[in-house]
Design a protein around this motif. Structure first.
Motif, PDB file in Angstrom:
ATOM      1  N   GLY A  74       0.828  -1.205   0.000  1.00 47.86           N
ATOM      2  CA  GLY A  74       0.000   0.000   0.000  1.00 47.86           C
ATOM      3  C   GLY A  74       0.863   1.255   0.000  1.00 47.86           C
ATOM      4  N   PHE A  75       1.973   1.208   0.750  1.00 47.21           N
ATOM      5  CA  PHE A  75       2.899   2.350   0.798  1.00 47.21           C
ATOM      6  C   PHE A  75       3.536   2.558  -0.575  1.00 47.21           C
ATOM      7  CE2 PHE A  75       7.350   3.775   2.139  1.00 47.21           C
ATOM      8  CZ  PHE A  75       7.013   5.118   2.157  1.00 47.21           C
ATOM      9  N   TRP A  76       3.962   1.500  -1.199  1.00 47.09           N
ATOM     10  CA  TRP A  76       4.613   1.623  -2.509  1.00 47.09           C
ATOM     11  C   TRP A  76       3.621   2.167  -3.539  1.00 47.09           C
ATOM     12  CZ3 TRP A  76       7.539  -3.767  -2.552  1.00 47.09           C
ATOM     13  CH2 TRP A  76       8.550  -3.721  -1.588  1.00 47.09           C
ATOM     14  N   TYR A  77       2.410   1.670  -3.487  1.00 46.70           N
ATOM     15  CA  TYR A  77       1.372   2.150  -4.412  1.00 46.70           C
ATOM     16  C   TYR A  77       1.134   3.647  -4.177  1.00 46.70           C
ATOM     17  CZ  TYR A  77      -3.304   2.709  -6.446  1.00 46.70           C
ATOM     18  OH  TYR A  77      -4.385   3.147  -7.160  1.00 46.70           O
ATOM     19  N   TYR A  78       1.064   4.017  -2.912  1.00 47.39           N
ATOM     20  CA  TYR A  78       0.857   5.431  -2.555  1.00 47.39           C
ATOM     21  C   TYR A  78       1.991   6.304  -3.115  1.00 47.39           C
ATOM     22  CZ  TYR A  78       1.365   9.548   0.453  1.00 47.39           C
ATOM     23  OH  TYR A  78       1.556  10.808   0.915  1.00 47.39           O
ATOM     24  N   PRO A 119      11.896   1.062  -5.325  1.00 46.47           N
ATOM     25  CA  PRO A 119      13.166   1.747  -5.031  1.00 46.47           C
ATOM     26  C   PRO A 119      13.207   2.398  -3.644  1.00 46.47           C
ATOM     27  CG  PRO A 119      12.003   2.780  -6.879  1.00 46.47           C
ATOM     28  CD  PRO A 119      11.330   1.481  -6.624  1.00 46.47           C
ATOM     29  N   ALA A 120      12.043   2.786  -3.104  1.00 48.58           N
ATOM     30  CA  ALA A 120      12.049   3.372  -1.745  1.00 48.58           C
ATOM     31  C   ALA A 120      12.396   2.290  -0.722  1.00 48.58           C
ATOM     32  CB  ALA A 120      10.683   3.984  -1.433  1.00 48.58           C
ATOM     33  N   GLY A 121      11.830   1.101  -0.890  1.00 51.73           N
ATOM     34  CA  GLY A 121      12.135  -0.009   0.015  1.00 51.73           C
ATOM     35  C   GLY A 121      13.578  -0.456  -0.140  1.00 51.73           C
ATOM     36  N   ALA A 122      14.023  -0.505  -1.406  1.00 48.87           N
ATOM     37  CA  ALA A 122      15.405  -0.926  -1.657  1.00 48.87           C
ATOM     38  C   ALA A 122      16.391   0.054  -1.026  1.00 48.87           C
ATOM     39  CB  ALA A 122      15.637  -1.019  -3.162  1.00 48.87           C
ATOM     40  N   HIS A 124       3.659  10.599  -5.727  1.00 45.39           N
ATOM     41  CA  HIS A 124       4.964  11.240  -5.921  1.00 45.39           C
ATOM     42  C   HIS A 124       5.594  10.887  -7.254  1.00 45.39           C
ATOM     43  CE1 HIS A 124       4.934  12.825  -1.844  1.00 45.39           C
ATOM     44  NE2 HIS A 124       4.400  11.667  -1.498  1.00 45.39           N
ATOM     45  N   GLY A 125       5.035   9.890  -7.915  1.00 50.24           N
ATOM     46  CA  GLY A 125       5.525   9.548  -9.253  1.00 50.24           C
ATOM     47  C   GLY A 125       6.951   9.027  -9.236  1.00 50.24           C
ATOM     48  N   ASP A 126       7.628   9.241 -10.358  1.00 45.80           N
ATOM     49  CA  ASP A 126       8.976   8.706 -10.500  1.00 45.80           C
ATOM     50  C   ASP A 126       9.984   9.704  -9.932  1.00 45.80           C
ATOM     51  OD1 ASP A 126       8.073   6.395 -11.782  1.00 45.80           O
ATOM     52  OD2 ASP A 126       7.845   7.498 -13.656  1.00 45.80           O
ATOM     53  N   VAL A 127      10.401   9.451  -8.718  1.00 47.30           N
ATOM     54  CA  VAL A 127      11.409  10.333  -8.091  1.00 47.30           C
ATOM     55  C   VAL A 127      12.614   9.478  -7.722  1.00 47.30           C
ATOM     56  CG1 VAL A 127       9.719  11.961  -7.214  1.00 47.30           C
ATOM     57  CG2 VAL A 127      10.405  10.046  -5.786  1.00 47.30           C
ATOM     58  N   ASP A 128      13.738  10.152  -7.485  1.00 52.07           N
ATOM     59  CA  ASP A 128      14.977   9.445  -7.162  1.00 52.07           C
ATOM     60  C   ASP A 128      15.029   9.181  -5.652  1.00 52.07           C
ATOM     61  OD1 ASP A 128      17.453   8.411  -6.908  1.00 52.07           O
ATOM     62  OD2 ASP A 128      18.532  10.232  -7.509  1.00 52.07           O
TER      63      ASP A 128
END
Lengths: 371, 244
Positions: free
Chosen positions: A61-65, A117-120, A70-74
């Motif tokens: 759910g967090f990743w989907y959010y 990528p946020a989790g990674a 926030h779209g594609d961010v670094d």
């Protein structure tokens, strides 16, 4: 000579969506001491797989959010505090994401080992923290899928009457240990979303028969869930030991990381305060003395940085004394930290170092288990 | 049968009169809201309830077992339960896992459902804490008519077996809602002698009950969950069908 007992150490995992807090550090340090000490006396496996728990709604759910808002961010340059702030914003929303919206994420996690990528990024940062703390890395960044799929897990539990599956009528799936007096516990929603318990069973059910002893470590708020897990795993043969480790209050309050009030006591904040105050070894040993021996299993004491500093000073003195201590005295000490079980009790081991009546600690034991 | 708001209200008021006549005198029963207020005014601690533990639902089988449970109750117990409007608490659970810890009043032979009580609500607290509210959000399927046959019991006053149609309004209703409504209709029909051992019921699914041609002997009416200021007919039991 008899073969060494086979021990599986399986702690509850931390979701890679926020900074590590004192409660997380306590659990990680307790587990690390237990694992590394037990590995000296038993054939020990440390199972900690973020992969297993990615399919929970909390993570997907967090990743989907993030992708929706926030779209594609670094994310590769973000700190865990910055990612944690996004997580707090996600958890503050009342709306639930539908199972259908999460399905592409769940499929990618299950079928390809994909990690957002946020989790990674958080797992990458934690790998660095583990190295700094001298924690054994059980494979934070490694794809370690559970041995069973969700449906296989449910099918394996059904013959024992341990699953009540009401999805055909539009209801959820429950774990059912009511015959032992434990309440029903939902593990899959009516629309098919598994919770962390369903994920844990996918991982632990197939592993359990391979071990003589399974040691579960979890925070005390999960006591009932882990009673259930222990009951179900023990049906597969091993002795199951439960070790509940309470969270660490901050200013007298135990809060969840999802509320975000961790800014002045995240691991990053703690490192900034400790920087230059002590050697890497005294930091590692001091962290263990403080989080394992001083705070203990309970939650009587709030987190205090000045106490941590105190324990790093104490650690340095122990390290100094150990340099002149005879090697090889650790085995007898480890034996005293077991009673009726194969694992080494981390509290008894670490607090025994503080017993002034005992001789200086074995330097070999310190380096193998506590540094 | 043409349903009107007046007929629905009259049916609901008559049910209240039969179950708890003393409540009627002091209450406003001129609207659905008044009926709901009466029900909400009951002190739960003083009421009896049945706990129904459900593992899985096969509707015709559930109809048969519900009737058999109601037939198994003695008259005094049934009357006392009727005073509490045959209140039933549906919980998810597996009767097979509960037999050793709890005295189950009746268990279906296939273990799909069990009943405890009627009993004061407090007496089932331990069981209720162990289980969860039964959730069944699947819409009721359109199904062909199915005949449910009740076995002939021993010990009951004999009357010749009857065959009735049991109509179920399924439009917009979930399995869970259907069980709640049908349960009241069936157990109260048993208590009123409309359903007895040896009888047959043909379960018929229709979208709504309005316009039903068959003469109806018992009608289940409750608040319309989509429009709480209205009543709605959920199920109907017809007069006996002519013997062939």
């Amino acid at each position: 000579m008899s073969a060494l007992p086979r021990v599986l150490v399986a702690p509850v995992t931390v979701t890679p969506s926020k900074p590590l807090t004192p409660s997380h550090l306590k659990g990680l340090l307790w587990t690390d001491v237990l694992y590394r000490a037990t590995a000296l006396v038993a054939d020990t496996t440390y199972r900690y797989s973020p992969t297993t728990y990615h399919p929970t709604e909390q993570t997907l759910g967090f990743w989907y959010y993030l992708d929706q808002h926030h779209g594609d961010v670094d994310y590769s340059q973000m700190s865990e505090e910055e990612i944690g702030d996004l997580y707090v914003a996600y958890r503050a929303r009342a709306t639930k994401v539908s199972a259908a919206a999460l399905r592409p994420y769940a499929d990618a996690v299950e079928n390809t080992g994909w990690v957002h990528p946020a989790g990674a990024r958080v797992l990458q940062l934690w790998t660095g923290h583990y190295a700094l703390l001298g924690l054994h890395d059980p494979g934070l960044e490694v794809h370690q899928p559970p041995g069973l799929g969700l449906e296989e897990t449910l099918e394996q539990l059904k013959p024992a009457g341990a699953v009540l599956d009401q999805r055909a009528d539009g209801g959820p799936v429950y774990l059912d240990a009511t015959r032992y007096g434990l309440p029903l516990r939902q593990i899959v929603t009516a629309d098919g979303r598994p919770n962390y318990l369903a994920c844990a069973l996918r991982e632990l059910l197939p592993l359990a028969p391979e071990y003589d002893e399974v040691v579960l470590l979890y925070d005390s708020g999960l006591e009932r869930d882990y009673q259930l897990v222990a009951r179900l795993l023990s049906l597969r043969g091993p002795a199951v030991r439960r070790i509940s480790v309470s969270r660490v209050p901050v200013n007298g309050r135990v809060t969840s990381a999802r509320h975000g009030d961790w800014h002045d006591h995240s691991f990053g904040a703690l490192l900034r305060v400790m920087d230059g105050r002590c050697s890497p070894e005294s930091f590692r040993l001091g962290m263990r003395l403080y989080f394992v021996a001083s705070l203990g299993r309970g939650q009587q004491e709030s987190f205090r940085l000045d106490r941590l500093v105190h324990w790093t000073v104490r650690a340095q003195r122990l390290l100094d004394r150990s340099r002149t201590a005879p090697a090889g005295t650790g085995t007898a000490l480890l034996d005293r930290c077991r009673s009726g079980h194969s694992y080494i009790d981390p509290y008894r081991l670490v607090s025994s170092l503080l017993d002034r009546r005992r001789s200086a600690p074995d330097p070999g034991l310190l380096s193998e288990v506590l540094l | 049968m043409t349903l009107t708001p007046e007929l629905l209200l009259d049916t609901a008021v008559r049910r209240m009169l039969t179950s708890r006549p003393e409540l009627v005198a002091e209450c406003d029963l001129s609207s659905p809201a008044g009926l709901a207020a009466v029900r909400n005014s009951l002190n739960e601690a003083d009421e009896l309830a049945v706990v129904s533990v459900i593992r899985s639902v096969d509707l015709p089988g559930w109809v048969r077992e519900t009737c058999l449970f109601a037939l198994s109750l003695d008259e005094a117990t049934a009357r006392a339960w009727r005073r509490s409007f045959t209140r039933t608490i549906f919980l998810a659970g597996q009767p097979g896992n509960l037999r050793e810890r709890f005295a189950l009043t009746r268990v279906a032979p296939d273990g799909s459902v069990a009943w405890v009580g009627p009993a004061p609500v407090a007496a089932t607290r331990t069981l209720r804490r162990l289980l969860k509210t039964f959730v069944a959000d699947r819409p009721v399927d359109a199904a062909p008519p199915t005949v449910v046959e009740l076995p002939t019991p021993g010990g009951r006053a004999a009357r010749h077996a009857l065959h009735r149609d049991l109509y179920l309004a399924v439009s917009g209703h979930t399995v869970g809602e259907t069980l709640i409504q049908l349960n009241h209709l069936l157990v109260e029909a048993v208590q009123d002698g409309l359903i007895n051992g040896g009888d047959r019921l043909t379960l018929r699914h229709v979208p709504r009950l309005n316009g039903l041609r068959a003469p109806v002997e018992a009608l289940r009416v409750d608040i319309d969950h989509d429009n709480p200021d209205r009543l709605r007919a959920y199920a109907a039991l017809t007069e006996p069908l002519p013997q062939r």
